[in-house]
Design a protein around this motif. Structure first.
Motif, short mmCIF file in Angstrom:
data_model
loop_
_atom_site.label_atom_id
_atom_site.label_comp_id
_atom_site.label_asym_id
_atom_site.label_seq_id
_atom_site.Cartn_x
_atom_site.Cartn_y
_atom_site.Cartn_z
N UNK A 77 0.83 -1.22 0.00
CA UNK A 77 0.00 0.00 0.00
C UNK A 77 0.86 1.27 0.00
N UNK A 78 1.90 1.26 -0.80
CA UNK A 78 2.86 2.36 -0.78
C UNK A 78 3.21 2.80 -2.20
N UNK A 79 3.32 4.10 -2.36
CA UNK A 79 3.81 4.67 -3.61
C UNK A 79 5.12 5.41 -3.30
N UNK A 80 6.03 5.38 -4.24
CA UNK A 80 7.37 5.94 -4.04
C UNK A 80 7.66 7.01 -5.09
N UNK A 81 8.59 7.88 -4.75
CA UNK A 81 9.15 8.82 -5.71
C UNK A 81 10.66 8.83 -5.51
N UNK A 82 11.36 8.20 -6.43
CA UNK A 82 12.82 8.21 -6.41
C UNK A 82 13.29 9.46 -7.12
N UNK A 83 14.06 10.28 -6.41
CA UNK A 83 14.51 11.56 -6.95
C UNK A 83 16.03 11.56 -7.03
N UNK A 84 16.55 11.62 -8.22
CA UNK A 84 17.99 11.66 -8.46
C UNK A 84 18.39 12.97 -9.09
N UNK A 85 19.67 13.26 -9.06
CA UNK A 85 20.20 14.49 -9.67
C UNK A 85 19.39 15.71 -9.24
N UNK A 86 19.18 15.82 -7.96
CA UNK A 86 18.35 16.90 -7.44
C UNK A 86 18.98 18.27 -7.69
N UNK A 87 18.11 19.24 -7.92
CA UNK A 87 18.52 20.61 -8.18
C UNK A 87 17.89 21.53 -7.14
N UNK A 88 18.46 22.70 -6.91
CA UNK A 88 17.84 23.64 -5.97
C UNK A 88 16.39 23.96 -6.34
N UNK A 89 16.07 23.96 -7.64
CA UNK A 89 14.70 24.24 -8.07
C UNK A 89 13.72 23.15 -7.66
N UNK A 90 14.22 22.01 -7.21
CA UNK A 90 13.33 20.94 -6.73
C UNK A 90 12.89 21.16 -5.28
N UNK A 91 13.44 22.19 -4.64
CA UNK A 91 13.05 22.49 -3.26
C UNK A 91 11.57 22.82 -3.18
#
Length: 127
Positions: A77-91
């Motif tokens: 019962x879980x959804x994920x969001x893998x976030x790579x190569x993060x940028x300041x604009x992703x804040x």
């Protein structure tokens, strides 16, 4: 009542990775379309990624395509969001959402279609 609880947010340097999780309290999770949205300070909430009931279809916003990946585990019962190569604009504050009235093969991108929301988790990316 369906409850969504996000976790996994935090502070990271540019180029780093985070994995967000959203646990959903329901016995019918595998009939929900799920999505991730985000809201940066002073901006409107925007769609990030969505996934169909089975996970067979996904869609990512252009701003995150190739860097973020949405997935789900219906047994957990879980959804994920893998976030790579993060940028300041992703804040932003990241929210997961459930559309309990969707059809099986649809990815929902419209905020108004989602009827349950989590409380949000903060992601801060420093340069």
């Amino acid at each position: 009542q369906v409850q969504l609880v996000e976790s996994g947010g935090g502070a990271v340097q540019a180029g780093g990775s985070l994995r967000l999780s959203c646990a959903v309290s329901t016995s019918t999770f595998n009939t929900y379309a799920m999505g991730w949205f985000r809201q940066a300070p002073g901006k409107e909430r925007e769609f990030v990624a969505g996934i169909s009931w089975s996970g067979g279809k996904t869609y990512h916003a252009d701003s995150v395509k190739g860097r973020f990946t949405i997935s789900r585990d219906n047994a957990k019962n879980t959804v994920y969001l893998q976030m790579n190569s993060l940028k300041p604009d992703d804040t932003a504050v990241y929210y997961c959402a459930a559309d309990t009235l969707s059809v099986p093969t649809i990815v929902v991108v419209t905020e108004g279609e989602y009827d349950y929301w989590g409380q949000g988790t903060q992601v801060t990316v420093s340069s």
